[in-house]
Enzyme design. Structure first.
Site, short mmCIF file in Angstrom:
data_model
loop_
_atom_site.label_atom_id
_atom_site.label_comp_id
_atom_site.label_asym_id
_atom_site.label_seq_id
_atom_site.Cartn_x
_atom_site.Cartn_y
_atom_site.Cartn_z
N ASP B 16 0.92 -1.04 0.00
CA ASP B 16 0.11 0.18 0.13
C ASP B 16 0.92 1.26 0.00
OD1 ASP B 16 -2.07 1.76 0.30
OD2 ASP B 16 -2.90 0.96 2.09
N GLU B 113 -2.11 0.53 -4.71
CA GLU B 113 -2.15 -0.71 -3.89
C GLU B 113 -2.46 -1.98 -4.61
OE1 GLU B 113 -5.46 -1.64 -1.29
OE2 GLU B 113 -6.33 0.24 -2.11
#
Lengths: 378, 427
Positions: B16, B113
């Site tokens: 992420d 992500e």
């Protein structure tokens, strides 16, 4: 009004006029069937204001008494209930009697219905048609011509005129044309007439479908009268009126190709079955498309590929393939619809290119022609 | 099918990126480093909403989705920039390229992500070593920070990557779930939004632990099928596989725009539709699909929003066709009130290779004129393969310059381009 009538004849007539009755009408009285008794017999009328059907039951036919009129008069009864009632009445005869305040009694054996009727005076009059310039065609031929063309009318209201079948009469020849702009059906036939009038009208596809359902498969003659905005079909004991569509039907004659680059002659049954099978994997709306390719040795290949499901290849041996090699894609449904209207054993399919309309005709029969627009693949 | 895969022993990473847009801007212009920076969809304050902001800005209380005027109040020295989607897209592609070097099973979830399954990647080291290497390379090569979660499934990996930001690496095993996850607020759980959290609170579920031990029937009544799923997740179970193809599972292509002011002039609204149709057409072309269904969204001044759709006879991808369909729908359903937002969405998408157009008797000549060209293309493809030649529209794979997507968020289209590109390389 009071009458006694044969139940079977009544049921038949009710069923016929019901074809014109719509539950979704803006004129409330048209949800009813008009029943009128005169010294000649009984007539039933149903209408949705586009189509009107009048079916008559004479007092006597071939020596059989069909109806007895005790008191003449007329009444309008709710079609939905009346048609169900007469179908289920217990005995062969039915008594219909209008009493005070439009109350109508229907009696058969030990069954008695009391219906609230509507005033027959309120029922719209049928179109008045002067019966000149009558032309005549047998019922079975008329039904055939309807079947061979009406399937191709448009179901979309974007071009309302295409929801009808174009009828042209010229030099005692009737030409019926229907197209939804993706396929076109054309059928010609000679007709009997004393008149030399030519006509060019458009009859709603729905009207012709209903007419076809009512007519018997007999060679009884049907009289046809065309006026400015109505067409009347007259059979024995039956009047069928339909409104005509307003507007000009597009001139399709110049759109029908006259030359061809590839001609394929093939057995209609084998071809139809191959298409039908190939369409199994392409049944839903979006992929209802098959690919048609010609090969050497008079071989045709029909294939379809639906990525999520699988693919199919059908080979058909043609009688002959003349001209250029061809790969073309088209709707299997349109092809099946068209082939089902053709009689005989062999058909000729004439192509002028993968992006142009192609023709399907029986060998040695000019009276019918089916045209299909291919699909373009990306 | 997925249910049949044994759940034992997978190692999933969730990578992420930390305040991605802001980080990309800082990497691009290092003088921004250490300053409160926000990226906003529109610098104009009425519509401007914070898309993302740097950690320095977050210290002032600036948050994603906050209106610009509010953020400025909290942090007057806030630097506000418009998004540079081209930069973010280029950075994203490089991020996934790096991830892909450690596993074939990389599933981009959004621009910043993605999940990767490194079960079979032991040649690169232990899971923690792989995570460290990836984090280090992203930081050193791209100057972009990320947080990584390491877990036996996607859900836990996602929860783990959220635990330490920026630049965290968190291992979350299933046996850690009762100690680590259960004390957390249920609203912090991935998959539980504000609405769901409110509903859960009504039946006394406040923590993830409450959810894990909740009555399944009660949950089902409250949340439907999702209730059972959430309970499973709260217990640390998630059977979803990392699916590199999932990005291509797109179902619709839509664009919408908030108008600068409420408009009831039909002509002006039609111009808006033309603009939207152009964007949708560009995106359809890039995806190499056609839409068989067009829907429009109308939001009125009073925020009342309607969506209406129409199935088309032939699938469309051209601007004019899309615009025409949208306008027809609009005229049919617009009540004449001033409009705040308009949108066009194409659904029922068909791949170009399988899409067809039924030709029309009254207009086929137009198409037939192109026949020699199409014929020539087909010949070329037959001889040299499918990709030898394509229409200019379909070729616009990487070099699309026009801003696509809605004005405030990025769309995933390019991720598909990326996976396609990879696939082609492999062929």
């Amino acid at each position: 009004m009071k009458l006694i009538i044969q139940r079977d004849r009544l049921v038949q007539s009710v069923q016929d006029v019901m074809k014109a009755v719509s539950s979704r009408t803006t004129i409330p009285i048209l949800t009813g069937i008009k029943i009128a008794a005169t010294e000649k017999g009984v007539t039933l009328t149903g209408s949705d204001s586009d189509i009107s059907i009048e079916s008559s039951i004479p007092k006597e036919e071939d020596g059989d008494e069909l109806a007895e009129i005790i008191e003449s008069g007329a009444i309008v009864l709710q079609a939905r209930f009346f048609s169900e009632i007469v179908k289920k009445l217990p005995t062969d005869t039915v008594v219909i009697e209008v009493q005070n305040h439009l109350q109508t009694v229907i009696r058969s054996g030990k069954s008695e219905f009391n219906l609230h009727g509507l005033d027959a005076e309120e029922y719209p009059h049928l179109p008045q048609i002067k019966e000149e310039n009558v032309f005549r065609i047998s019922a079975d031929l008329l039904k055939m011509m309807i079947r061979q063309t009406v399937f191709a009318v448009s179901t979309s209201e974007t071009r309302p005129i295409l929801t009808g079948v174009n009828w042209k009469i010229e030099d005692r020849e009737l030409t019926c044309i229907a197209t939804d702009s993706h396929r076109l059906a054309l059928r010609k036939a000679q007709i009997e007439t004393e008149s030399n009038e030519s006509y060019n009208v458009v009859i709603p596809g729905k009207s012709l479908n209903e007419l076809s359902k009512i007519l018997d498969d007999s060679n009884d003659p049907i009289d046809i009268v065309i006026t400015e905005n109505q067409v009347l079909f007259k059979a024995k004991h039956l009047l069928f009126f339909s409104r005509l569509l307003e507007g000009n039907y597009p001139d399709t004659s110049r759109l029908i190709p006259t030359d061809s680059k590839t001609d394929v002659v093939v057995n209609i049954k084998e071809f139809l079955q191959a298409i039908d099978r190939a369409a199994l994997l392409a049944r839903d709306d979006r992929n209802n498309v098959v690919k048609f390719s010609t090969f050497e040795n008079q071989l045709i290949e029909i294939s379809s590929n639906t990525p999520e499901i699988g693919k199919v290849i059908e080979e058909v041996q043609a009688q002959s393939i003349d001209g250029e090699d061809l790969k073309i894609s088209f709707s299997a449904k349109y092809m099946i619809d068209a082939l089902k209207t053709l009689d005989g054993t062999e058909i000729k399919v004439s192509f002028t290119g993968a992006m142009r309309p192609f023709l399907i005709r029986p060998i040695n029969d000019d009276s019918i022609l089916q045209l299909i627009l291919p699909v373009r693949t990306y | 099918m997925k249910e049949m895969v044994p759940k034992k022993g997978r190692v999933i990473l969730h990578v992420d990126m930390n305040s991605f847009y802001a980080s990309v801007e800082m990497a691009f212009d290092p003088s921004l480093k250490g300053k409160p920076l926000a990226i906003a969809g529109d610098v104009e304050e009425r519509r401007g909403i914070i898309v993302t902001c740097s950690y320095e800005a977050r210290k002032f209380g600036v948050k994603t989705a906050m209106p610009l005027w509010e953020a400025k109040k909290l942090c007057p020295q806030l630097i506000v920039m418009k998004p540079n989607f081209e930069r973010y897209r280029a950075a994203s592609i490089r991020i996934f390229e790096i991830m892909r070097q450690y596993s074939d099973l990389v599933e981009p979830v959004s621009i910043d992500e993605g999940y990767m399954d490194i079960t079979e990647s032991d040649e690169f080291g232990t899971p923690i070593e792989i995570a460290r290497t990836i984090q280090k390379r992203l930081l050193e090569q791209l100057d972009l920070p990320c947080s990584i979660g390491i877990s036996p499934n996607k859900f836990l990996a996602k929860m783990a990557s959220d635990m330490k930001k920026p630049l965290g690496i968190t291992i979350l095993r299933k046996r850690d779930v009762p100690n680590v996850l259960w004390p957390l607020d249920v609203g912090q759980m991935h998959g539980v939004g504000k609405k769901t959290a409110e509903k859960l609170a009504k039946i006394g579920i406040r923590t993830i632990g409450d959810l894990a031990n909740a009555n399944e029937i009660q949950l089902k009544n409250l949340l439907g099928i999702n209730g059972a799923r959430l309970k499973e997740r709260a217990n640390g179970n998630d059977r979803r596989l990392v699916d590199p193809e999932s990005v291509s599972d797109f179902k619709s292509v839509g664009n919408s725009t908030t108008l600068p002011k409420d408009i009831s002039n039909q002509q002006v609204l039609f111009q808006v539709f033309d603009g939207l149709a152009e964007k949708v057409a560009a995106r359809l072309k890039r995806k190499k699909v056609l839409a068989a269904n067009i829907s429009i969204t109308i939001r009125y001044k009073d925020r009342k929003t309607i969506t209406r759709s129409k199935k088309l006879r032939n699938p469309v991808s051209q601007k004019d066709e899309i615009s025409q369909a949208a306008k027809t729908l609009f005229l049919k359903h617009w009540n004449g009130d001033p409009v705040r937002l308009l949108g066009i969405t194409g659904t029922d998408l068909q791949e170009k290779g399988y899409a067809v157009k039924q030709l029309d008797l009254f207009s086929f000549e137009k198409e037939a004129k192109k026949e020699p060209l199409i014929h020539a293309l087909e010949k070329l493809r037959e001889k040299y393969g499918k990709h030898i030649i394509e229409n200019a529209g379909a070729k616009a794979d990487i070099d699309i310059k026009s801003k696509i997507g809605t004005d405030t968020s990025f769309n995933k289209d390019f991720l598909q381009t990326f996976t396609n590109g990879e696939k082609n390389k492999k062929q």
